[in-house]
Write an enzyme that holds these catalytic residues in place. Structure first.
Site, short mmCIF file in Angstrom:
data_model
loop_
_atom_site.label_atom_id
_atom_site.label_comp_id
_atom_site.label_asym_id
_atom_site.label_seq_id
_atom_site.Cartn_x
_atom_site.Cartn_y
_atom_site.Cartn_z
N CYS A 1 22.72 -26.05 -8.60
CA CYS A 1 21.79 -24.98 -9.25
C CYS A 1 21.66 -25.03 -10.70
O CYS A 1 22.87 -25.14 -11.35
CB CYS A 1 22.13 -23.52 -8.83
SG CYS A 1 20.99 -22.22 -9.30
N GLY B 1 4.51 -5.92 9.63
CA GLY B 1 5.31 -5.40 10.87
C GLY B 1 6.33 -6.40 11.27
O GLY B 1 6.86 -6.23 12.46
N GLN C 1 -1.41 -6.30 12.46
CA GLN C 1 -0.33 -5.64 13.19
C GLN C 1 -0.39 -5.77 14.51
O GLN C 1 -1.37 -6.74 15.00
CB GLN C 1 -0.54 -4.15 12.61
CG GLN C 1 -0.05 -3.68 11.40
CD GLN C 1 1.42 -3.80 10.80
OE1 GLN C 1 2.25 -4.08 11.81
NE2 GLN C 1 2.00 -3.64 9.71
N ASP D 1 -1.55 0.68 6.09
CA ASP D 1 -1.74 0.13 7.55
C ASP D 1 -0.37 1.13 8.27
O ASP D 1 0.59 1.81 7.30
CB ASP D 1 -1.12 -1.37 7.77
CG ASP D 1 0.34 -1.70 6.94
OD1 ASP D 1 0.56 -0.68 6.04
OD2 ASP D 1 0.68 -2.47 7.50
N SER E 1 0.79 -1.17 -0.04
CA SER E 1 0.06 -0.02 0.12
C SER E 1 0.93 1.28 0.02
O SER E 1 0.22 2.41 -0.09
CB SER E 1 -0.82 0.00 1.36
OG SER E 1 -0.02 0.29 2.34
N GLY E 2 2.28 1.16 0.18
CA GLY E 2 2.73 2.21 0.23
C GLY E 2 3.11 2.67 1.64
O GLY E 2 4.18 3.34 2.01
N GLY E 3 2.52 2.18 2.73
CA GLY E 3 2.67 2.50 4.30
C GLY E 3 4.17 2.25 4.75
O GLY E 3 4.46 3.07 5.36
N PHE E 4 4.49 1.02 4.43
CA PHE E 4 5.66 0.57 4.94
C PHE E 4 6.73 1.47 4.44
O PHE E 4 7.54 2.00 5.37
CB PHE E 4 6.19 -0.71 4.26
CG PHE E 4 7.59 -1.24 5.09
CD1 PHE E 4 7.69 -1.77 6.30
CD2 PHE E 4 8.60 -1.33 4.30
CE1 PHE E 4 8.88 -2.12 6.82
CE2 PHE E 4 9.93 -1.53 4.84
CZ PHE E 4 9.95 -2.19 6.15
N HIS F 1 20.69 -15.69 -9.86
CA HIS F 1 21.03 -16.78 -9.03
C HIS F 1 20.30 -16.72 -7.79
O HIS F 1 19.83 -17.77 -7.26
CB HIS F 1 22.58 -16.93 -9.08
CG HIS F 1 22.78 -18.10 -7.72
ND1 HIS F 1 22.71 -19.17 -7.98
CD2 HIS F 1 23.07 -18.01 -6.39
CE1 HIS F 1 22.60 -19.99 -6.80
NE2 HIS F 1 23.07 -19.40 -6.08
N CYS G 1 20.32 -22.39 -12.65
CA CYS G 1 20.11 -21.24 -13.24
C CYS G 1 21.09 -20.84 -14.27
O CYS G 1 22.08 -21.29 -14.28
CB CYS G 1 20.05 -20.10 -12.08
SG CYS G 1 21.66 -19.65 -11.54
#
Lengths: 387, 387
Positions: free
Chosen positions: B320, B232, B205, B157, B104-107, B351, B322
């Site tokens: 791996c 959080g 939260q 949030d 949401s951009g809140g963080f 990787h 990759c």
């Protein structure tokens, strides 16, 4: 016309497929131990064993690059040619299956390094990385390039800045010729013990003086090498002069050998060099300009940061078939550029190199289909219009 | 067990395929308008509409990524959600065919921005780009994410730092719940006029207080959303606490809906979250650590700048598959890293993301083949040994 060169230093084979009846342009095939290259060819620059931002798969599968250029000066300093040799050579080190051309490091020593001192035997310089002192000689740069295992190697030359006096240019050119002889002797000696196939190209110098250029080319003929380079261009001289210097020695350098114009040029200059008998070119312009936001297209230059591209859904070049153009809009590329994202550099470089390779394909097709003079006229009038 | 959710805000469908009989782990399918995602899933982070250094083809064809995360805060500021909407939404803008989850951009507002002021209606903050002032409300962030067109969206949030008092955490949690209700109402209202399919997840939260976490989860249940996020975490708390907080609400959040632990974790933590009923995770660690020279392998961490890798011909991780590991040596990657080449970042990121996706595939396979408890024991003992 097909020429097989087995004599002297000739270790690669150049085959002419078609010649322009008006200009000196020709289309050919350059056979190396790492594949056959269609000429005229543009070689992307992979200074530090990487074309900045592109994987070897991008270069091989997508862009179908047949030959890359890498820089001896940089690899000698880091990670070191001996390390690369221990790891099986440059091809294996950088996972590159096709051909590699290396310069001798001379150009970097003369242009990048702060401290450098030339004497008859070579050049002493300080590393731009840690200031440590090193020495390149005509012989040592052959050894370094053989350690790298490059297919086409260059002799150590002195690349004078522009302008210099006729007197200095002559002195310097004579040194370059003497160095080429020493390099040639070392190369021949080393090749006797090697089973791998390499070629050594000497470099025509002489600053912007046609008489010195001709004298240099004549002197280098005796080396009977598999190909010849024309160096000392793109050092700040006016553009027409660079072309004149190539023209000055076209009639001297053997038609049966490939000629390589070092460090050129802008998109509209590529056919000009080809018209003057050049088969191979390299330049950092497509990749460096890409990173700086300048994209070459079939319709001219796109400066991606311009606000006009903010909501432009078109690809960089609607006629281009590269991954960047078939997948992304100008608006997205502009966003990546403005955000400083490295994906921008990778996508932009990919496009600009594709553009250069497309131009070379157009040139080659024009030569083979006997329409090169017309192609050249079109490029010249489009270029005049743009100015 | 298969659950089709059509009620309330449910717009995506989660299907449980297998459940661990000992832990709370489960394997499932998450059906979205942009493809079906096998869970548990790790979502690579494409902050600015790009996973740094990787093309969408790398992500789609090579890494087979089914869902990416992108950041509303960054895209809102640059290039702007309205521009992206005019260009057909985020999928089209970044040429990404599969699912996208946006926060949401809140963080970012709470962690990146210097100036910010929270009130009951939302948060006012200054852009990190130019200092301009902006306001996010629960309603506006729904609108921004719908403009982006993301498949799974998050409510605004408040993400408190660590530690905070129980009193502040309760106050903040209550605000987050009130905001979730407002966001839910706006989302429902907007969805009535839209024919496209999206989901909105509220975020649990409550800082590191299990009672607040439980109270928050209980309160969010009424929203009857298609999935739930646990936020959080990764705000500086000791690692065991993060897992405890997830555990605290596992029994409350409906088993039939996907649960997303935001911003976690280290490779050995991934199965721990899954064991606690988590289906979705995202983290900048694999890409950020890659760029900083830290590579995750099946045998532990490789710090690529270490001198021991200077002549190491092995791939980063011999197990791996990759592109980086099948094409390049540690020695070459170390050279690129030491040279500051952007190809290093692209190859290393590729990787590390593959490693995370491989871990998720191992986890999923263990759940489906009923051997997850044993898998978890192995990871824990390997992890204890490494310490």
């Amino acid at each position: 016309m097909s020429l097989t060169l087995e004599s002297g230093l000739a270790q690669i084979r150049f085959e002419t497929l078609a010649e322009c009846s008006v200009t000196r342009a020709r289309a050919g095939l350059l056979h190396t131990a790492h594949g056959t290259i269609e000429t005229p060819v543009f070689m992307p620059v992979g200074t530090q064993a990487t074309v900045k931002g592109l994987t070897q798969r991008d270069l091989h599968d997508d862009l179908q690059v047949g030959i890359l250029l890498s820089n001896t000066y940089h690899l000698y300093l880091r990670p070191g040619h001996e390390l690369i040799a221990r790891l099986g050579g440059l091809h294996r080190f950088m996972s590159w299956p096709n051909a590699i051309l290396t310069d001798s490091g001379g150009f970097q020593v003369f242009s990048l390094s702060g401290m450098r001192r030339i004497d008859e035997d070579g050049v002493v310089f300080q590393s731009h990385l840690d200031g440590s002192t090193h020495r390149f000689t005509p012989e040592s740069t052959v050894d370094v390039q053989l350690a790298l295992g490059s297919d086409i190697q260059m002799v150590l030359d002195e690349c004078p800045e522009y302008p210099v006096s006729h007197e200095y240019a002559r002195e310097s050119m004579h040194r370059t010729v003497r160095w080429a002889r020493l390099a040639g002797a070392r190369f021949r000696e080393r090749m006797r013990a090697l089973s791998t196939v390499h070629a050594l190209f000497p470099i025509v110098q002489g600053s912007m003086f046609p008489d010195l250029r001709r004298e240099c080319a004549e002197a280098l003929l005796e080396l009977d090498t598999a190909g010849y380079a024309v160096g000392g261009l793109s050092v700040g001289e006016p553009r027409p002069l660079s072309l004149d210097m190539v023209e000055a020695t076209e009639g001297i350098l053997p038609r049966g050998r490939p000629r390589y114009a070092m460090g050129v040029g802008m998109p509209d200059e590529l056919p000009e060099y080809v018209a003057r008998g050049i088969d191979m070119m390299d330049c950092v312009l497509p990749s460096r300009n890409a990173r700086n936001g300048y994209l070459f297209t079939s319709q001219g230059r796109v400066i991606i940061k311009h606000a006009r591209y903010k909501e432009d859904e078109r690809p960089v070049d609607p006629k281009c078939t590269c991954y960047t153009c078939t997948s992304y809009s100008r608006a997205y590329l502009r966003h990546l550029f403005q955000s400083g994202e490295i994906l921008y550099s990778a996508l932009a470089t990919r496009h600009n190199i594709q553009r250069y390779l497309d131009i070379m394909r157009e040139i080659r097709h024009a030569i083979i289909s006997n329409s090169f003079p017309e192609y050249l006229r079109c490029v010249r009038s489009a270029s005049a219009e743009a100015e």
